[in-house]
Design a protein around this motif. Structure first.
Motif, PDB file in Angstrom:
ATOM      1  N   PRO A   1      -7.401   0.041   7.502  1.00 30.45           N
ATOM      2  CA  PRO A   1      -8.093   0.074   6.016  1.00 30.45           C
ATOM      3  C   PRO A   1      -9.717   0.381   6.441  1.00 30.45           C
ATOM      4  O   PRO A   1     -10.062   0.504   7.741  1.00 30.45           O
ATOM      5  CB  PRO A   1      -8.321  -1.683   5.734  1.00 30.45           C
TER       6      PRO A   1
ATOM      7  N   PHE B   1       0.617  -1.243   0.010  1.00 26.80           N
ATOM      8  CA  PHE B   1      -0.083   0.013   0.143  1.00 26.80           C
ATOM      9  C   PHE B   1       1.097   1.243   0.053  1.00 26.80           C
ATOM     10  O   PHE B   1       1.711   1.379   0.769  1.00 26.80           O
ATOM     11  CB  PHE B   1      -0.768  -0.022   1.379  1.00 26.80           C
TER      12      PHE B   1
ATOM     13  N   GLN C   1      -0.014   5.653  -0.447  1.00 23.63           N
ATOM     14  CA  GLN C   1      -1.233   6.346  -0.663  1.00 23.63           C
ATOM     15  C   GLN C   1      -1.268   7.014  -1.878  1.00 23.63           C
ATOM     16  O   GLN C   1      -0.246   7.104  -2.724  1.00 23.63           O
ATOM     17  CB  GLN C   1      -1.008   7.878   0.188  1.00 23.63           C
TER      18      GLN C   1
ATOM     19  N   TYR D   1      -0.882  -0.299  11.436  1.00 27.32           N
ATOM     20  CA  TYR D   1      -1.262  -0.507   9.830  1.00 27.32           C
ATOM     21  C   TYR D   1      -0.196   0.472   8.995  1.00 27.32           C
ATOM     22  O   TYR D   1      -0.750   1.441   8.297  1.00 27.32           O
ATOM     23  CB  TYR D   1      -2.667   0.053   9.920  1.00 27.32           C
ATOM     24  N   CYS D   2       0.940   0.096   9.363  1.00 30.43           N
ATOM     25  CA  CYS D   2       2.046   1.111   8.868  1.00 30.43           C
ATOM     26  C   CYS D   2       2.521   1.071   7.655  1.00 30.43           C
ATOM     27  O   CYS D   2       3.104   1.983   6.785  1.00 30.43           O
ATOM     28  CB  CYS D   2       3.343   0.965   9.742  1.00 30.43           C
ATOM     29  N   GLY D   3       1.966  -0.054   6.659  1.00 30.97           N
ATOM     30  CA  GLY D   3       2.264  -0.104   5.446  1.00 30.97           C
ATOM     31  C   GLY D   3       3.602  -0.228   5.230  1.00 30.97           C
ATOM     32  O   GLY D   3       4.541  -1.022   5.979  1.00 30.97           O
TER      33      GLY D   3
ATOM     34  N   GLY E   1       2.391  -8.775  11.221  1.00 27.78           N
ATOM     35  CA  GLY E   1       1.284  -9.387  11.927  1.00 27.78           C
ATOM     36  C   GLY E   1       0.068  -8.601  11.973  1.00 27.78           C
ATOM     37  O   GLY E   1       0.220  -7.183  11.713  1.00 27.78           O
TER      38      GLY E   1
ATOM     39  N   TYR F   1       0.223  13.571   6.262  1.00 24.52           N
ATOM     40  CA  TYR F   1       0.876  12.997   7.179  1.00 24.52           C
ATOM     41  C   TYR F   1       1.609  14.366   8.114  1.00 24.52           C
ATOM     42  O   TYR F   1       1.883  13.863   9.585  1.00 24.52           O
ATOM     43  CB  TYR F   1       2.298  12.390   6.688  1.00 24.52           C
TER      44      TYR F   1
ATOM     45  N   GLU G   1       2.235  -4.089  10.721  1.00 28.77           N
ATOM     46  CA  GLU G   1       1.774  -4.195   9.344  1.00 28.77           C
ATOM     47  C   GLU G   1       1.581  -5.607   9.297  1.00 28.77           C
ATOM     48  O   GLU G   1       2.321  -6.459   9.345  1.00 28.77           O
ATOM     49  CB  GLU G   1       2.291  -3.435   8.506  1.00 28.77           C
ATOM     50  N   VAL G   2       0.581  -5.979   8.508  1.00 24.94           N
ATOM     51  CA  VAL G   2      -0.051  -7.317   8.260  1.00 24.94           C
ATOM     52  C   VAL G   2       0.603  -7.813   6.912  1.00 24.94           C
ATOM     53  O   VAL G   2       0.870  -9.165   6.716  1.00 24.94           O
ATOM     54  CB  VAL G   2      -1.430  -7.497   8.224  1.00 24.94           C
ATOM     55  N   VAL G   3       0.871  -6.952   5.859  1.00 22.61           N
ATOM     56  CA  VAL G   3       1.837  -7.700   4.890  1.00 22.61           C
ATOM     57  C   VAL G   3       3.313  -7.777   4.990  1.00 22.61           C
ATOM     58  O   VAL G   3       3.902  -6.791   5.194  1.00 22.61           O
ATOM     59  CB  VAL G   3       1.410  -6.528   3.692  1.00 22.61           C
TER      60      VAL G   3
HETATM   61  C1  SAM Z   1      -4.821   2.686   4.819  1.00 15.76           C
HETATM   62  S1  SAM Z   1      -3.562   1.690   4.805  1.00 15.76           S
HETATM   63  C2  SAM Z   1      -2.401   2.647   5.513  1.00 15.76           C
HETATM   64  C3  SAM Z   1      -0.927   2.430   5.413  1.00 15.76           C
HETATM   65  C4  SAM Z   1       0.188   3.507   5.862  1.00 15.76           C
HETATM   66  N1  SAM Z   1      -0.172   3.987   6.978  1.00 15.76           N
HETATM   67  C5  SAM Z   1       0.431   4.601   4.735  1.00 15.76           C
HETATM   68  O1  SAM Z   1      -0.121   5.661   4.906  1.00 15.76           O
HETATM   69  O2  SAM Z   1       0.654   4.141   3.674  1.00 15.76           O
HETATM   70  C6  SAM Z   1      -3.823   0.262   5.655  1.00 15.76           C
HETATM   71  C7  SAM Z   1      -2.692  -0.710   6.035  1.00 15.76           C
HETATM   72  O3  SAM Z   1      -3.267  -1.606   6.887  1.00 15.76           O
HETATM   73  C8  SAM Z   1      -2.942  -2.988   6.504  1.00 15.76           C
HETATM   74  N2  SAM Z   1      -3.583  -3.958   7.216  1.00 15.76           N
HETATM   75  C9  SAM Z   1      -4.979  -4.488   7.070  1.00 15.76           C
HETATM   76  N3  SAM Z   1      -5.302  -4.952   8.094  1.00 15.76           N
HETATM   77  C10 SAM Z   1      -4.284  -5.235   9.191  1.00 15.76           C
HETATM   78  C11 SAM Z   1      -4.331  -5.629  10.552  1.00 15.76           C
HETATM   79  N4  SAM Z   1      -5.310  -6.450  10.901  1.00 15.76           N
HETATM   80  N5  SAM Z   1      -3.091  -5.220  11.112  1.00 15.76           N
HETATM   81  C12 SAM Z   1      -2.102  -4.637  10.766  1.00 15.76           C
HETATM   82  N6  SAM Z   1      -2.276  -4.163   9.548  1.00 15.76           N
HETATM   83  C13 SAM Z   1      -3.293  -4.162   8.509  1.00 15.76           C
HETATM   84  C14 SAM Z   1      -2.795  -2.790   5.069  1.00 15.76           C
HETATM   85  O4  SAM Z   1      -2.096  -3.946   4.500  1.00 15.76           O
HETATM   86  C15 SAM Z   1      -2.420  -1.603   4.739  1.00 15.76           C
HETATM   87  O5  SAM Z   1      -1.057  -1.394   4.497  1.00 15.76           O
END
Ligand code: SAM
Length: 456
Positions: free
Chosen positions: A383, A281, A283, A312-314, A359, A293, A333-335
């Motif tokens: 998300p 991911f 933006q 959820y740091c991407g 995770g 930011y 972050e999960v990915v």
């Molecule tokens: C809206 S994006 C934000 C990413 C980052 N903060 C950015 O601004 O680029 C949400 C992110 O949450 C991750 N994600 C989804 N479900 C998650 C979970 N349960 N735990 C951790 N990360 C998760 C997604 O893979 C995605 O990278």
């Protein structure tokens, strides 16, 4: 009540969160596509349901001063933008209202200060990522965008919100498909080869990645395609073949084969460099991302002494913005590929005060808390479905001084705020940022503080 095909005169008194006009006939709600609050219309009822009806405008009796001619010739059919019939200022006011309504109605936050939406100076060609479906039209292969509420592909030229290189990449891949009779994907049968063309562009570096999504790991005459892309896209850095042979709407598969150049491209935001890969991911509106930011970091109020969690740091974008001003930052972050990129991004930007964990936030954060790792400031950017309740419960126990909530969905944001404010936190203020001009999508940040009564 109203009946189908009835023609009525209607005063539009409100708007839904999707941007439809709403009027009432004898107390019964009627939704009108393309109508703006304050307008009077003659409309034909096209659908009647139990609690509301849907109508189509036949004639304007009074037009809003906020009405403008949409700049895109495909506006009425395309499912991409839905607010181009309003002035840009009106769309910003609309988005502020959506945030205000959600926070009040779902979150129970009647008095929270919602600032004016931060908009773009020039809200065109702002997207750094395009995803064009490829399919069979009446006269051969087509690629463009899905029509509203359908999977019919409209062949859109010069999309006003995409970067011009995205359209060029799409046209070249389509030309190649036609020239070599390459089968395109059929959603109904699951047969065919080429499914999507995806482009990613580093706005601040100019680097371009083209991803061709196919059902098999081979495309005919690939060198000819690469040569053509290289000629027409001067800063082409990467061509990827992504394999997706699953049925359904997910665009990208898990496997990537680099056909040309590097596996990733680079972009910069502020003074920081970030690696962008096909799957992680990033933006989509880089101009507004910096604004978003910077506001999140301003709300975090960092002095250099704080421990920060960026959940959820991407690829670690917010983490690294925060790391420049905090003592220590933990990103979750999960990915897995995104976390690998986040670690590389930290090294590349020489920010050594970061740690990243792969995770689910709702699993990792309780574990970290058990190990005694806590934060003074927690930034969350989940998300659309918002935060998991287990995560929110852990944050309530951990009681950081501040939570900065970045949200792309005001209704799940409001739901989560309701929970946090019932459990020792106060939502102080909210800042909508227009990340997706002309679409109904709304992004906003909320500053949440631990209540005085919980201060240790
Ligand atoms: C809206 S994006 C934000 C990413 C980052 N903060 C950015 O601004 O680029 C949400 C992110 O949450 C991750 N994600 C989804 N479900 C998650 C979970 N349960 N735990 C951790 N990360 C998760 C997604 O893979 C995605 O990278």
């Amino acid at each position: 009540m109203v009946s189908k095909n009835e023609i009525i005169e209607l005063e539009i008194t409100g708007m839904t969160h999707e941007g439809l006009g709403v009027g009432k006939k004898d107390g019964f709600a009627i939704f009108v596509q393309g109508a703006i609050d304050g307008e009077k219309v003659r409309a034909k009822i096209i659908k009647v349901l139990k609690n509301y009806a849907v109508a189509r405008i036949e004639e304007f009796l009074e037009k809003s001063s906020s009405r403008v001619e949409p700049f895109c010739p495909f506006y009425k059919r395309c499912g991409g933008c839905s607010l181009q019939h309003m002035t840009y200022e009106k769309t910003l006011a609309f988005k502020k209202q959506v945030v205000t309504d959600n926070l009040a109605r779902i979150g129970g936050l009647q008095d929270i200060k919602v600032h004016d939406t931060l908009g773009m100076k020039d809200p065109v060609n702002y997207r750094n990522k395009a995803q064009y479906p490829v399919g069979m039209g009446k006269e051969g292969p087509v690629s463009g965008f899905f029509a509203r509420r359908s999977h019919d592909i409209i062949e859109i030229k010069d999309c006003g919100i995409q970067h011009p290189f995205s359209d060029i990449a799409r046209d070249l891949v389509l030309e190649h498909i036609k020239k070599y009779n390459i089968p395109v994907y059929n959603e109904e049968t699951g047969e065919g080869l080429i499914r999507h063309v995806v482009s990613k562009i580093g706005f601040n570096t100019g680097e371009v990645m083209v991803v061709i999504v196919a059902t098999k790991p081979e495309i005919p005459q690939k060198q000819k395609l690469i040569d053509m892309l290289k000629t027409k896209i001067p800063n082409l850095k990467s061509v990827i073949l992504n394999i997706n042979n699953t049925r359904g709407n997910v665009i990208l598969g898990k496997e990537n084969i680099t056909l040309y150049g590097s596996d990733t491209i680079t972009d910069c935001l502020g003074s920081l460099f970030f690696e962008i890969s096909p799957l992680s991911f990033y933006q989509v509106n880089p101009v507004q991302t910096e604004i978003l930011y910077n506001k999140a970091i301003e709300y975090a109020g960092l002095t250099g002494e704080e421990s920060v969690f960026d959940l959820y740091c991407g690829i670690g974008t917010i983490s690294l913005f925060a790391a420049q001003k905090a003592k220590r930052v933990i990103g979750v972050e999960v990915v897995p590929e995104a976390i690998e990129a986040a670690k590389r991004n930290a090294v590349r930007n020489r920010l050594t005060n970061t740690e990243f964990y792969v995770g689910k936030a709702e699993e990792i954060v309780p574990q970290l808390y058990k190990e005694g790792k806590t934060a003074d400031v927690v930034i969350v950017d989940p998300p659309r479905k918002g935060c998991d309740e287990v995560l929110l419960k852990t944050l309530i126990d951990m009681a950081p001084k501040k939570i900065v909530y970045v949200s792309c969905n005001p209704s799940t944001l409001a739901r989560d705020l309701k929970y946090l404010t019932a459990n020792g936190f106060e939502a102080q203020e909210s800042q909508p940022v227009d990340m997706f001009p002309w679409t109904g999508h709304v992004e906003c940040i909320v500053l949440i503080k631990r209540a005085e009564s919980r201060m240790k």
